[in-house]
Motif scaffolding. Structure first.
Motif, short mmCIF file in Angstrom:
data_model
loop_
_atom_site.label_atom_id
_atom_site.label_comp_id
_atom_site.label_asym_id
_atom_site.label_seq_id
_atom_site.Cartn_x
_atom_site.Cartn_y
_atom_site.Cartn_z
N THR A 58 5.81 -0.74 3.82
CA THR A 58 5.75 -0.05 2.54
C THR A 58 5.00 1.28 2.70
OG1 THR A 58 3.66 -1.08 1.92
CG2 THR A 58 5.68 -2.27 1.33
N GLN A 59 4.96 2.05 1.62
CA GLN A 59 4.23 3.32 1.64
C GLN A 59 2.74 3.08 1.86
OE1 GLN A 59 5.45 6.12 -1.44
NE2 GLN A 59 3.40 6.98 -1.53
N GLU A 60 2.22 2.01 1.25
CA GLU A 60 0.81 1.67 1.42
C GLU A 60 0.51 1.28 2.88
OE1 GLU A 60 2.75 0.44 -1.05
OE2 GLU A 60 1.89 1.77 -2.58
N ASP A 61 1.48 0.60 3.52
CA ASP A 61 1.33 0.25 4.93
C ASP A 61 1.22 1.51 5.79
OD1 ASP A 61 1.40 -2.50 4.54
OD2 ASP A 61 3.58 -2.60 4.71
N PHE A 62 2.02 2.52 5.45
CA PHE A 62 1.99 3.78 6.20
C PHE A 62 0.60 4.44 6.12
CE2 PHE A 62 6.76 5.10 6.41
CZ PHE A 62 6.98 4.02 7.26
N ASN B 178 -9.45 18.05 10.18
CA ASN B 178 -9.90 17.15 9.10
C ASN B 178 -8.75 16.90 8.13
OD1 ASN B 178 -12.73 17.14 9.92
ND2 ASN B 178 -12.76 19.28 9.25
N PHE B 179 -8.55 15.63 7.80
CA PHE B 179 -7.48 15.24 6.87
C PHE B 179 -8.11 14.79 5.54
CE2 PHE B 179 -5.28 15.05 10.85
CZ PHE B 179 -3.96 15.33 10.55
N VAL B 180 -7.72 15.46 4.45
CA VAL B 180 -8.14 15.03 3.12
C VAL B 180 -7.36 13.76 2.77
CG1 VAL B 180 -8.25 15.70 0.68
CG2 VAL B 180 -8.61 17.42 2.47
N GLU B 181 -7.99 12.88 2.01
CA GLU B 181 -7.36 11.60 1.66
C GLU B 181 -6.00 11.80 0.97
OE1 GLU B 181 -8.56 7.61 -0.86
OE2 GLU B 181 -10.17 8.84 -0.02
N SER B 182 -5.91 12.79 0.10
CA SER B 182 -4.65 13.05 -0.61
C SER B 182 -3.55 13.51 0.35
CB SER B 182 -4.86 14.12 -1.69
OG SER B 182 -5.33 15.33 -1.11
N ALA B 183 -3.95 14.18 1.45
CA ALA B 183 -2.98 14.63 2.45
C ALA B 183 -2.38 13.43 3.19
CB ALA B 183 -3.65 15.58 3.44
N ILE B 184 -3.23 12.46 3.50
CA ILE B 184 -2.76 11.25 4.19
C ILE B 184 -1.76 10.50 3.31
CG2 ILE B 184 -3.48 9.01 5.13
CD1 ILE B 184 -6.17 10.38 5.86
N ALA B 185 -2.08 10.40 2.02
CA ALA B 185 -1.17 9.73 1.07
C ALA B 185 0.17 10.47 1.00
CB ALA B 185 -1.81 9.67 -0.31
N GLN B 186 0.12 11.81 1.04
CA GLN B 186 1.35 12.61 0.97
C GLN B 186 2.19 12.45 2.25
OE1 GLN B 186 2.21 14.13 -1.77
NE2 GLN B 186 4.12 14.99 -0.99
N ALA C 254 7.04 10.23 4.78
CA ALA C 254 7.61 9.40 5.86
C ALA C 254 8.42 8.25 5.27
CB ALA C 254 6.49 8.87 6.75
N TYR C 255 7.89 7.66 4.20
CA TYR C 255 8.59 6.55 3.54
C TYR C 255 9.90 7.03 2.92
CZ TYR C 255 9.34 2.48 0.54
OH TYR C 255 9.88 1.38 -0.06
N GLN C 256 9.87 8.21 2.29
CA GLN C 256 11.09 8.78 1.69
C GLN C 256 12.12 9.10 2.76
OE1 GLN C 256 9.66 12.16 -0.54
NE2 GLN C 256 9.02 10.92 -2.30
N GLY D 230 11.04 2.54 10.61
CA GLY D 230 9.70 1.98 10.46
C GLY D 230 8.59 2.98 10.74
N ALA D 231 7.54 2.49 11.41
CA ALA D 231 6.35 3.32 11.66
C ALA D 231 6.64 4.47 12.62
CB ALA D 231 5.23 2.45 12.22
N ARG D 232 7.74 4.38 13.37
CA ARG D 232 8.07 5.47 14.29
C ARG D 232 8.35 6.77 13.54
NH1 ARG D 232 10.80 1.03 16.69
NH2 ARG D 232 9.82 0.44 18.67
N ARG D 233 8.72 6.67 12.26
CA ARG D 233 8.96 7.86 11.45
C ARG D 233 7.67 8.69 11.31
NH1 ARG D 233 13.66 9.88 10.62
NH2 ARG D 233 14.48 7.93 9.80
N LEU D 234 6.53 8.02 11.31
CA LEU D 234 5.26 8.73 11.19
C LEU D 234 5.04 9.70 12.35
CD1 LEU D 234 2.95 5.83 9.94
CD2 LEU D 234 3.60 7.86 8.63
#
Length: 467
Positions: free
Chosen positions: A360-364, A391-399, A404-406, A415-419
């Motif tokens: 899921t997106q949360e898993d990513f 440095n990665f802002v938390e909102s950037a990680i969520a984006q 990647a999920y989209q 799967g995770a390889r898309r990341l």
């Protein structure tokens, strides 16, 4: 009984909860699969505790992991093998062909697993004799750098004739002697850039081409070994730096110090009792309704695989290897096919079936940040070598996770390889300019992620090539 004790020492006796806890450090989610492999690994230790007459009767509980690509199937098996200190082989079932067809036969995976186990055992034994090997290597190198006077050589020869059997003769060394001064310089690395001439074995063999059918993949290796024993060994002189020379001599001495028969015996025992084979793409050898063409041998591969999984004896160049207690972990997406489409006998040899969940997106988000080898940690470490602090802002990680999920939803779900592909596209400019940039602190926020990836994601044709 002694061999059993050695096997128990080699196996790390972790409880199922501890195994799952270790897997959690590297793999997000997939709790059912983790529980299954944890039980299978613990059962190996339990089998060693039961009476001898019952021990051989207990078969390993082989596993089929069912799920799409990139959800963690291979990583679970690989990490499990590392935890158990086991020889581990990942191989694709689709590479095998039925006996009689040109290609690889299923027995080759046992030969490869045994080869891996021999290399593991050899490294462990060499580690035990490392200190002695370094001492012997130093003495040999000092003999080259500072040759002994003729009188000493004649004395050594006379002593050998008298039957001295010591591997290394211990004599009180004068700390002020030239040899000991040279030894101190050698250990401090003061002589690393100096060149010395070494005699090394010439490993070139006559060029022989062999045309062989399935099951004879090792023939070329065996012929080389035969020729190596028949033909006289040749040596050639090479000029190398002292640092390289000490490594070469250490390797030679450690090879002489270890007992190869003991190494092979240990490796075969480890293969038979601790070996793990990860058989990927099992669904690709499930036969279709076609009765001709390239798919005709699929059911034949299953038939050839059956005795290996059931338990048989395979001939390797190191001797006979029994497969009765090797743990097989199979995996496949099983799109349009089911494990029940396998041969009934083969199904029975994989009693544990576990389905892995799509990510899921949360898993990513968790995959990017939680594991010890998380992608963001990796990229930070890579760019820090150039002096760039990322440095990665938390909102950037969520984006990043969202995009990647989209991408997985719009295109093939990998799967995770898309990341990996998304992160590479995101950090392309930063990675390219890192060695020249004057900006040593870079912050990745949500706007930066959108600017870099939105255009690619919106253009379907472009995203197929880049993401």
């Amino acid at each position: 009984m002694e061999k059993t004790d050695e096997i128990e020492k080699e196996m790390k006796t972790l409880t199922p909860k501890e195994i799952v806890s270790e897997l959690d450090k590297y793999i997000v989610g997939q709790d059912k699969a983790k529980r299954s492999v944890a039980i299978a690994l613990r059962n190996r230790w339990r089998r060693q505790q039961v009476p001898q007459e019952l021990r051989d009767e207990i078969a390993p509980k082989n596993i089929i992991m069912i799920g799409p690509t990139g959800v963690g199937k291979t990583e679970i098996a690989r990490r499990l093998a590392r935890l158990a200190n086991s020889p581990f082989l990942k191989i694709e079932a689709s590479k095998f062909t039925e006996v009689g067809y040109v290609g690889r036969d299923v027995e080759s995976m046992i030969r490869e697993l045994t080869e891996l186990a021999v290399n593991m055992a050899k490294q462990e034994e060499q580690e035990k004799v490392k200190t002695k090997a370094i001492e012997l290597a130093e003495d040999k190198l000092l003999d080259i750098l500072l040759p002994k006077p003729r009188k000493e050589i004649e004395k050594d020869t006379d002593e050998k004739r008298e039957g001295m059997l010591e591997v290394v003769k211990i004599e009180p060394a004068n700390p002020d002697s030239t040899r000991e001064k040279l030894r101190r310089l050698l250990r401090k690395g003061k002589l690393d850039e100096r060149y010395v001439e070494l005699e090394v074995t010439d490993k070139t063999f006559p060029l022989i081409e062999i045309f062989s059918g399935a099951g004879l993949e090792e023939m070329d290796i065996n012929v080389k070994e035969i020729f190596g024993q028949i033909l006289p060994s040749k040596t050639k002189k090479r000029k190398v730096k002292v640092k390289e020379a000490i490594e070469m001599l250490e390797q030679q001495e450690s090879q002489r110090l270890i007992d190869l028969d003991k190494v092979v015996e240990k490796a075969i025992r480890r293969t038979e009792q601790n070996g793990i084979i990860f058989l990927d793409e099992l669904d690709k050898i499930v036969g279709s309704e076609s009765t001709s063409g390239p798919d005709i041998s699929r059911e034949g591969v299953q038939r050839d695989l059956l005795p290996i999984v059931e338990g048989s004896t395979v001939l390797t160049k190191y001797g006979m290897v029994k497969t009765d207690h090797i743990l097989f972990i199979a995996s496949g997406a099983f799109h349009g096919r089911k494990p029940s489409d396998l041969l009934p006998e083969l199904q029975g040899r994989f009693p544990i079936r576990v389905e892995l969940n799509p990510l899921t997106q949360e898993d990513f988000v968790r995959i990017l940040t939680e594991p010890q080898n998380a992608l963001i940690i990796q990229y930070k470490a890579l760019l820090f070598t150039e002096g760039v602090s990322l440095n990665f802002v938390e909102s950037a990680i969520a984006q990043i996770a969202k995009m990647a999920y989209q991408a997985n939803e719009r295109m093939e779900n990998i799967g995770a390889r898309r990341l990996h592909t998304v992160m590479e596209a995101l950090l392309d400019d930063i990675s390219f300019n890192a060695s020249d940039t004057k900006e040593k602190e870079i912050t990745i926020d949500r706007d930066y992620v959108r600017d870099k990836l939105s255009e690619i994601l919106e253009d379907i044709n472009l995203s197929k090539y880049i993401l």
